[in-house]
Enzyme design. Structure first.
Site, PDB file in Angstrom:
ATOM      1  N   ASP A  92       0.945  -1.127   0.013  1.00 22.71           N
ATOM      2  CA  ASP A  92      -0.004   0.141  -0.013  1.00 22.71           C
ATOM      3  C   ASP A  92       0.883   1.352   0.174  1.00 22.71           C
ATOM      4  O   ASP A  92       1.559   1.361   0.984  1.00 22.71           O
ATOM      5  CB  ASP A  92      -0.952  -0.023   1.141  1.00 22.71           C
ATOM      6  CG  ASP A  92      -1.793   1.139   1.372  1.00 22.71           C
ATOM      7  OD1 ASP A  92      -2.380   1.662   0.341  1.00 22.71           O
ATOM      8  OD2 ASP A  92      -2.162   1.542   2.516  1.00 22.71           O
ATOM      9  N   HIS A 225      -9.220   5.301  -2.038  1.00 16.95           N
ATOM     10  CA  HIS A 225      -8.669   5.455  -0.881  1.00 16.95           C
ATOM     11  C   HIS A 225      -9.237   6.371  -0.191  1.00 16.95           C
ATOM     12  O   HIS A 225     -10.063   7.303  -0.479  1.00 16.95           O
ATOM     13  CB  HIS A 225      -7.245   6.024  -1.094  1.00 16.95           C
ATOM     14  CG  HIS A 225      -6.147   5.115  -1.891  1.00 16.95           C
ATOM     15  ND1 HIS A 225      -5.081   4.654  -1.303  1.00 16.95           N
ATOM     16  CD2 HIS A 225      -6.758   4.409  -2.905  1.00 16.95           C
ATOM     17  CE1 HIS A 225      -4.535   3.823  -2.078  1.00 16.95           C
ATOM     18  NE2 HIS A 225      -5.274   3.540  -3.122  1.00 16.95           N
ATOM     19  N   SER A 228     -12.890   5.944   4.630  1.00 16.77           N
ATOM     20  CA  SER A 228     -13.249   5.712   6.147  1.00 16.77           C
ATOM     21  C   SER A 228     -14.434   6.739   6.384  1.00 16.77           C
ATOM     22  O   SER A 228     -15.357   6.205   7.371  1.00 16.77           O
ATOM     23  CB  SER A 228     -12.121   6.079   6.983  1.00 16.77           C
ATOM     24  OG  SER A 228     -10.908   5.111   6.613  1.00 16.77           O
TER      25      SER A 228
HETATM   26 ZN   LIG Z   1      -4.531   5.501   0.237  1.00 15.11          ZN
END
Ligand SMILES: [Zn+2]
Length: 334
Positions: A92, A225, A228
């Site tokens: 990542d 990405h 959250s």
């Molecule tokens: Zn990321």
């Protein structure tokens, strides 16, 4: 089923595309999170994608990224073996500073995919660097994820102060020129903790990028990405628009800390000596008036609670992704 390489991962993404679901890509830096994830995903019959950032490798290797990456990959490979699901490992946010590590991961077949992040570079330089990693991975089956557009917030060792949305036409040009297998796009999500209502999400952009890629006969899975802060409905919407991989780190970090915090808060008297007791850790509290409770302070006790906590949040998140019941199972190749 053992850890699976890039060939199987490509098949997993193909299945996700055909059936309209996605994978949460779950960051790990130690074993408790990994065990909780394996429990959740095996129970739900979902294939599992875990990922390791350079920072996590550095942490696990006590400062040495090579040792840390080998150690974490070893954990994944060994602990995956008895599980009835396919388990994949992604690097990542690796950057040009980690090319040696990327080469090692390819050479030793430690991973199923690699994200090269040159998104802070110019378009041409981003293409050049991403293309270079695609070339390095050639023949290994290992997939390469590249990123176009910047994601706001602080992620590991990369900080970008502004949000830049990915341009749909550039996305097509970028995938063609770089040869990347997966494309991380920026549609207004932020790294780290954020509230759903603060995000200026442009779902239309994911849809447009997917449409432009499809028109160019590119079936590139899209990656999000900083997801959250997305609400469950927003997660379902972006999956509809071609997002096949959603990176998740923050939820696990929070649940990890919360579980440990609540556990220790409930056992203060078992661990901290009462006032007036000599605080003699070296001799483990001689004198017999008070001693700490080994049934509580054994790290495996809080560790088990953390694993259970991670399993719970991982289940909730994989339900949003829709990957449950879709495992490649015992299908052959790799
Ligand atoms: Zn990321």
């Amino acid at each position: 089923m053992p850890f699976r390489g890039g060939v199987a991962l490509r098949e997993a993404y193909r299945r996700a595309e055909a059936r309209g679901y996605a994978f949460m890509a779950n960051n790990i830096a130690e074993s408790n999170t990994l065990v909780g994830l394996l429990d959740a995903y095996a129970g739900a019959k979902s294939d599992l994608l875990v990922q390791v950032s350079p920072g996590a490798a550095k942490f696990a290797g006590a400062g040495g990224k090579v040792a840390g990456l080998r150690a974490l990959a070893g954990l994944v490979h060994v602990l995956a073996a008895p599980r009835p699901i396919a388990v994949f490992l992604n690097l990542d946010h690796f950057t040009t500073g980690e090319m040696d590590l990327i080469d090692l991961a390819i050479r030793e077949r430690l991973v199923s995919s690699i994200m090269i992040d040159a998104s802070k570079e110019s378009f041409d330089e981003n293409v050049r660097i991403s293309r270079d990693v695609v070339r390095r991975a050639e023949g290994s089956g290992i997939l390469v994820e590249a990123e176009l557009g910047k994601i706001r917030g602080v992620e590991d060792e990369i900080a970008s102060s502004d949000a830049f949305y990915t341009h749909p036409d550039e996305a097509v040009e970028f995938v063609r020129a770089s040869g990347a297998d997966l494309l991380a796009i920026s549609i207004g999500t932020e790294h780290g903790v954020s509230k759903g209502e603060d995000i200026k999400l442009r779902l239309d952009l994911a849809k447009e990028i997917q449409a432009k890629l499809a028109k160019a006969k590119l079936s590139t899975p899209l990656v999000l990405h900083g997801s959250s802060g997305l609400l469950p409905d927003q997660v379902r919407a972006v999956i509809q628009y071609g997002i096949r991989k959603l990176n998740k780190d923050t939820h696990y970090q929070y649940v990890y800390a919360r579980t440990a915090c609540e556990f220790y808060k409930g056992h203060v008297a078992d661990i901290i000596p009462p006032e007036g007791t000599e605080d003699d850790v070296v001799n483990l509290f001689p004198g017999g008036t008070w001693s700490p409770n080994k049934k509580v302070f054994d790290p495996r006790v809080v560790g088990k609670a953390i694993q259970d906590g991670i399993r719970g949040i991982a289940l909730a998140l994989l339900e949003q992704a829709g990957s449950g019941g879709q495992t490649l199972g015992d299908e052959e190749d790799s």
